[in-house]
Design an enzyme around this catalytic site. Structure first.
Site, PDB file in Angstrom:
ATOM      1  N   HIS A   1      -6.793  -2.287  15.016  1.00 45.40           N
ATOM      2  CA  HIS A   1      -7.007  -1.532  13.768  1.00 45.40           C
ATOM      3  C   HIS A   1      -6.743  -2.401  12.536  1.00 45.40           C
ATOM      4  O   HIS A   1      -7.597  -2.503  11.656  1.00 45.40           O
ATOM      5  CB  HIS A   1      -6.089  -0.306  13.784  1.00 45.40           C
ATOM      6  N   GLU A   2      -5.593  -3.025  12.504  1.00 44.61           N
ATOM      7  CA  GLU A   2      -5.265  -3.812  11.300  1.00 44.61           C
ATOM      8  C   GLU A   2      -6.195  -5.015  11.180  1.00 44.61           C
ATOM      9  O   GLU A   2      -6.613  -5.374  10.086  1.00 44.61           O
ATOM     10  CB  GLU A   2      -3.791  -4.253  11.319  1.00 44.61           C
TER      11      GLU A   2
ATOM     12  N   GLY B   1       3.199   2.285  10.756  1.00 43.83           N
ATOM     13  CA  GLY B   1       2.987   1.537  11.989  1.00 43.83           C
ATOM     14  C   GLY B   1       2.746   0.068  11.692  1.00 43.83           C
ATOM     15  O   GLY B   1       3.403  -0.811  12.233  1.00 43.83           O
ATOM     16  N   ALA B   2       1.799  -0.188  10.801  1.00 40.98           N
ATOM     17  CA  ALA B   2       1.440  -1.562  10.488  1.00 40.98           C
ATOM     18  C   ALA B   2       0.585  -1.596   9.234  1.00 40.98           C
ATOM     19  O   ALA B   2       0.052  -0.566   8.818  1.00 40.98           O
ATOM     20  CB  ALA B   2       0.663  -2.174  11.648  1.00 40.98           C
TER      21      ALA B   2
ATOM     22  N   GLU C   1      -9.867   3.929   6.167  1.00 41.76           N
ATOM     23  CA  GLU C   1      -9.048   4.381   7.303  1.00 41.76           C
ATOM     24  C   GLU C   1      -9.864   5.107   8.371  1.00 41.76           C
ATOM     25  O   GLU C   1      -9.727   4.827   9.556  1.00 41.76           O
ATOM     26  CB  GLU C   1      -7.871   5.235   6.821  1.00 41.76           C
TER      27      GLU C   1
ATOM     28  N   GLU D   1      -2.379  -3.969   6.892  1.00 45.78           N
ATOM     29  CA  GLU D   1      -3.452  -4.966   7.024  1.00 45.78           C
ATOM     30  C   GLU D   1      -3.512  -6.011   5.920  1.00 45.78           C
ATOM     31  O   GLU D   1      -4.588  -6.576   5.674  1.00 45.78           O
ATOM     32  CB  GLU D   1      -4.797  -4.219   7.059  1.00 45.78           C
ATOM     33  N   ASN D   2      -2.415  -6.346   5.248  1.00 44.41           N
ATOM     34  CA  ASN D   2      -2.432  -7.368   4.196  1.00 44.41           C
ATOM     35  C   ASN D   2      -3.317  -8.552   4.583  1.00 44.41           C
ATOM     36  O   ASN D   2      -3.255  -9.039   5.705  1.00 44.41           O
ATOM     37  CB  ASN D   2      -1.019  -7.893   3.958  1.00 44.41           C
TER      38      ASN D   2
ATOM     39  N   HIS E   1      -9.529  -3.998   9.747  1.00 46.38           N
ATOM     40  CA  HIS E   1      -9.497  -3.749   8.301  1.00 46.38           C
ATOM     41  C   HIS E   1      -9.973  -4.969   7.507  1.00 46.38           C
ATOM     42  O   HIS E   1     -10.360  -4.832   6.358  1.00 46.38           O
ATOM     43  CB  HIS E   1      -8.080  -3.404   7.842  1.00 46.38           C
TER      44      HIS E   1
ATOM     45  N   GLU F   1       0.848  -1.183   0.000  1.00 46.28           N
ATOM     46  CA  GLU F   1       0.000   0.000   0.000  1.00 46.28           C
ATOM     47  C   GLU F   1       0.890   1.243   0.000  1.00 46.28           C
ATOM     48  O   GLU F   1       1.853   1.275   0.767  1.00 46.28           O
ATOM     49  CB  GLU F   1      -0.917   0.025   1.229  1.00 46.28           C
TER      50      GLU F   1
HETATM   51  N1  BES Z   1      -3.206   0.852   5.771  1.00 49.81           N
HETATM   52  C1  BES Z   1      -2.414   1.463   6.778  1.00 49.81           C
HETATM   53  C2  BES Z   1      -0.941   1.324   6.521  1.00 49.81           C
HETATM   54  C3  BES Z   1      -0.397   2.334   5.563  1.00 49.81           C
HETATM   55  C4  BES Z   1      -0.147   3.619   5.989  1.00 49.81           C
HETATM   56  C5  BES Z   1      -0.115   2.003   4.263  1.00 49.81           C
HETATM   57  C6  BES Z   1       0.365   4.542   5.099  1.00 49.81           C
HETATM   58  C7  BES Z   1       0.383   2.927   3.377  1.00 49.81           C
HETATM   59  C8  BES Z   1       0.632   4.203   3.794  1.00 49.81           C
HETATM   60  C9  BES Z   1      -2.708   0.874   8.151  1.00 49.81           C
HETATM   61  O1  BES Z   1      -3.957   0.313   8.298  1.00 49.81           O
HETATM   62  C10 BES Z   1      -2.650   2.018   9.092  1.00 49.81           C
HETATM   63  O2  BES Z   1      -3.529   2.826   9.079  1.00 49.81           O
HETATM   64  N2  BES Z   1      -1.593   2.092   9.891  1.00 49.81           N
HETATM   65  C11 BES Z   1      -1.342   3.192  10.766  1.00 49.81           C
HETATM   66  C12 BES Z   1      -1.601   2.840  12.186  1.00 49.81           C
HETATM   67  C13 BES Z   1      -3.050   2.942  12.506  1.00 49.81           C
HETATM   68  C14 BES Z   1      -3.374   2.341  13.835  1.00 49.81           C
HETATM   69  C15 BES Z   1      -3.536   4.363  12.509  1.00 49.81           C
HETATM   70  C16 BES Z   1       0.105   3.560  10.586  1.00 49.81           C
HETATM   71  O3  BES Z   1       0.832   2.768  10.019  1.00 49.81           O
HETATM   72  O4  BES Z   1       0.474   4.636  11.007  1.00 49.81           O
HETATM   73 ZN    ZN Z   2      -5.522   1.602   8.596  1.00 46.18          ZN
END
Ligand code: BES
Ligand code: ZN
Length: 866
Positions: A299-300, A263-264, A322, A266-267, A303, A123
């Site tokens: 969160h993940e 942070g993480a 999101e 959700e694959n 998703h 992503e």
């Molecule tokens: N889908 C996102 C990861 C992501 C973030 C992919 C930016 C590409 C670009 C994931 O679900 C996400 O939102 N992660 C957050 C943490 C979340 C608890 C707010 C992150 O990585 O900051």
């Molecule tokens: Zn997210």
């Protein structure tokens, strides 16, 4: 090719000309030369013959064929960024072989190496760095993935879905085949290979299916993954109980990696996490870490339904997954811990990040309408305001219609790539309401400023509350229409009596009134008002707005003591402190100290709340609230108030700060609340300066967990104590082998509001442990400095701006997504005096002049300067 200047626009969305229903990938993994063979079943959707245009990024094509026939050079054209097949048939099998170099991938996007292990981040547009593809979220395919690698070095081979086959090969290699039965967009693809320790567990879904859970971490780290596993099981249960959503594969795997841009992620069936959001135990993690792990694991996982099964039609709809998932995650945390403190923490975060964004040059709607690089739109607005908008929707249509709307959405949109309109239509249907005005929350940037003024008539026992709203102009949006604002109004008296009153629209009297302001101005008429009322306009922070309610300090003190809503009580204290720090009131600090003393009296019942009350508004908040902020003056005013309060409450704070740690350690919300109170006491005592050094040293030496250790270090730092350095040295020696803890060591120094802040970060920049390639380490230095140390970042000599801008430039060459995020703190540059503005502008212009600046960073710099 798209020219670099022209943005991608929502209004120009077109469905894809071709679809891919099935894709089979074979990875032959080698760090420097991985071969990726992709076989896709492609189907034309467009009317006539039209080229098939596949996205790529830094790719090297090995071969391409259609239905087994290699293409001749006239039949296609190729660059590292694009593979165009000029006139393909209506339906065919496409074979594409590419070669990539994961070891050289410093972008941490696509397939890369972290600590000698292979992992992916796709992503938003990273899949195209693996193979030429229709890399857009509205193309959903079923994936089968075969991974081949050296068995000794890469014993664990993971991808999405279920494991269907694995075995040995020649030359010490082995393979695994993974099949994901759920069609998904390419951004949810994941692959991991390497040596891991795993903890496993299982979860029985409510329909009785057994799901095998695995968390894969660096060898030796397994015990630190137990809390994350527990959080995962609680997430799975919660989503069944609260949203009726069950998990849908036989396996759910999480992998923790040290080098990760976010942070993480959700694959599908294979979440990949920054190790900072998985690994935790009492010795190495703070309570904030435990809380974040629980929230992000949730969160993940959430998703899986909001994002994966129902995905986004295009990246403009990012908030569809999101914002909604942030809302779900916040509700999960509220149910696991304390709803009241969760709400306050969420509001603090929203105000600190999103209000700041909304007030500056980077302001954009929750659903943006154009972008250069979508990576730059994973913002506080899309996430935090996107979450607030869902909460607001629920308030407006009621919990029942909201629940039925969610169920309808899950049922109707399952398996599709959807839009915000598709989502809102479900709630319009279940509530029977016209929600077209509600769309303004998605389409308009800017934080609505609400003003409320009341007139009490003692004789008539009426109270007329006139409430108006104005949405400020934001870049590209000079004029706004009023969005519907949910208000939760409660009236109390100066002695704390809750007034039961009746609005003209109500048939009976209530203690609390739920209304919607959907015009520019409206007067709410209350009757049966026995005594002069003190209004709380937005209990629970019922909408993402700013409020000018014109209340006096005396009225706010009454709210602090008596309002039934914890958010209102907390906010009243914050408002008083803000007014005092900004010199907007002549009420002596003693009044606030007395009120905070009362919070300490009540701390037995809820220490987490008392801790929040003791934390006075941050410097960054004061900067945002001032017209031409002078950070040094605001800092001094803040410290002066904190000093007065600490002096008044010293006898109460010292024992709290010196209290022995609770043993055994428990990560429970209650125990965390008591530690939070201890930390807040330390923080307030730091305002008394070095005279409290003994207290801080006692706290440092007696601490048993990382949270208490860091709180003591922070206090030593903030108080200006000479002992700060000795404690840091000791800490370093103890923890130098643990990178996550050393990140904290960097951050605590970068955030310390000391005179020597700049010299310290300069020194840390050349510390042997500083790694430009590791995002956590970079953020521990640069983001901690720019976001948590505003006085040093906004230093009048421009040294803070120079430090961050030049570091970002160095990082940009290898990791543009990370560099671009480091530049967000510049969003406030125009608020400052001309000297500071001059320094910030010079640094931004210097960046803009770099010919090699990435598209990511360039977009940020140009929007910030605009
Ligand atoms: N889908 C996102 C990861 C992501 C973030 C992919 C930016 C590409 C670009 C994931 O679900 C996400 O939102 N992660 C957050 C943490 C979340 C608890 C707010 C992150 O990585 O900051
Ligand atoms: Zn997210």
């Amino acid at each position: 090719m798209r020219d670099a200047e022209s943005p991608i626009r929502l209004s120009e969305y077109r469905p894809p000309d071709y679809l891919i229903d099935e894709i089979a990938l074979v990875f032959s993994l080698e760090p420097q030369a991985t071969i990726v063979a992709a076989r896709s079943h492609v189907r034309r959707q467009a009317d006539g013959v039209t080229p098939l245009v596949l996205d790529g990024k830094r790719l090297e094509l090995q071969s391409v064929s259609i239905d087994g026939q290699p293409l001749t050079t006239e039949q296609y054209s190729v660059t590292p960024e694009l593979l165009t097949i000029h006139a393909p048939p209506a339906s065919f099998r496409l074979d594409v072989v590419t070669r990539i170099n994961p070891a050289a991938n410093t972008h941490l996007e696509g397939l890369y190496m972290s600590g000698g292990r292979f992992c992916t981040q796709c992503e938003a547009e990273g899949f195209r760095a693996i193979t030429y593809s229709l890399d857009r979220p509205d193309v959903l395919a079923r994936y089968a993935v075969r991974i081949e690698a050296a068995k000794e070095q890469y014993p664990t081979l993971l991808s999405n879905g279920n494991l269907v086959e694995h075995g040995g090969m020649e030359n010490g290699r082995h393979f695994a085949v993974w099949v994901d039965p759920h069609p998904k967009p390419s951004y949810l693809f994941a692959l991991v290979a390497g040596k891991f320790d795993a903890i496993t567990d299982s979860f029985k879904t409510r329909s009785g299916r057994e799901v095998l859970l695995g968390i894969h971490v660096d060898p030796g780290d397994a015990p630190r993954a137990l809390y994350a596993m527990d959080a995962l099981k609680r997430s799975m249960k919660w989503d069944e109980d609260v949203f009726g959503r069950e998990y849908d594969l036989d396996l759910f795997n999480i992998v923790a990696v040290r080098d990760f841009n976010f942070g993480a992620m959700e694959n599908k069936g294979l979440n990949i996490f920054n190790s900072s959001l998985i690994l935790a135990d009492a010795d190495t993690a703070t309570d904030a870490d435990f809380e974040a792990i629980e929230a992000v694991v949730g969160h993940e996982y959430f998703h899986n339904w909001t994002g994966n099964r129902i995905t986004c039609r295009d990246w403009f709809q990012l908030c569809l997954k999101e914002g909604l998932t942030v809302y779900r995650e916040q509700e999960f945390s509220a149910d696991q811990r304390s709803r009241a403190t969760q709400r306050i923490k969420d509001v603090k975060r929203l105000r600190a990040r999103q209000f700041a964004e909304d007030a500056g040059p980077l302001a954009h709607p929750v659903r943006p309408n154009q972008y250069q690089k979508i990576d730059n739109f994973y913002t506080a607005t899309v996430y935090e305001k996107g979450g607030e908008v869902i909460r607001l929707l629920k308030r407006m249509i009621g919990a029942d219609a909201f629940k039925r709307g969610m169920d309808l959405y899950f049922e109707r949109r399952d398996g599709t790539a959807s839009t915000v309109e598709d989502f809102i239509a479900c709630f319009a249907e279940t509530s029977g309401r016209d929600l077209s005005g509600f769309m303004r929350w998605y389409e308009q940037a800017g934080t609505p400023a609400v003003k409320a003024r009341g007139v009490y008539d003692a004789e008539a026992r009426t109270y007329h509350l006139t409430i108006s709203q104005r949405v400020p102009a934001t870049p590209g949006q000079p004029e706004k229409k009023p969005p519907p604002i949910a208000l939760q109004i409660g009236l109390i008296t100066q002695d704390g009596e809750r007034l039961t009153t009746q609005l003209e629209t109500e048939s009976v009297a209530h203690e609390e009134h739920h209304v919607v302001l959907d015009q520019t101005q409206h007067t709410f008429r209350f009757s049966g008002v026995a005594k002069p009322p003190i209004p709380a306009i937005a209990r629970g922070f019922s909408a993402p707005i700013t409020i000018d309610d014109g209340l006096s300090v005396e009225e706010r003190l009454a709210q602090m003591a008596h309002d039934p809503d914890p958010f209102t009580r907390w906010e009243a204290g914050q408002s008083i402190a803000r007014a005092m720090m900004l010199g907007q009131t002549s009420t002596p600090a003693a009044a606030l100290a007395t009120a905070l003393g009362r919070e300490l009296d009540r701390a037995q019942e809820d220490s987490a709340f008392a801790a929040l009350a003791l934390r006075l508004p941050e410097l960054s908040e004061l900067i945002l609230a001032s017209d031409k902020p002078d950070p040094d003056r605001l800092y001094a005013a803040r410290e002066a108030l904190r000093r007065e309060i600490a002096t008044a409450l010293r006898e109460r704070l010292e024992p709290l700060a010196r209290a022995k740690s609770e043993t055994p350690f428990s990560a429970s919300a209650d125990a965390a609340g008591r530690r939070a109170l201890k930390s807040a006491a330390l923080d307030l005592l730091a305002a008394l300066g070095a005279e409290q050094t003994d207290t801080f040293l006692a706290a440092y030496q007696n601490s048993t967990g990382m949270g208490e250790t860091i709180a003591a270090l922070e206090a030593l730092g903030a108080a200006g104590s000479g002992e700060f350095q000795a404690a840091l040295d000791e800490f370093y020696e103890r923890w130098k082998a643990n990178p996550l803890v050393i990140d904290k060591w960097f951050a605590v120094q970068a955030a310390a509001p000391r005179e020597d802040a700049m010299a310290r970060v300069e020194k840390l920049r050349s510390h042997p442990d500083f790694e430009l390639r590791n995002p956590n380490r970079v953020r521990a230095l640069a983001a901690a400095f720019a976001m948590r140390n505003p006085r040093a970042f906004h230093a009048a000599d421009g040294s803070g701006y120079r430090f961050v801008a030049r570091l970002a430039a160095d990082i940009d060459a290898m990791n543009p997504a990370l560099a671009s995020r480091l530049l967000t703190p510049f969003e406030s540059w125009r608020r400052f005096d001309s000297v500071r503005q001059g320094h910030a502008k010079a640094e931004l212009e210097r960046l803009a002049a770099l010919p090699t600046l990435s598209k990511n960073a360039r977009e940020m710099v140009e929007r910030t300067l605009a």
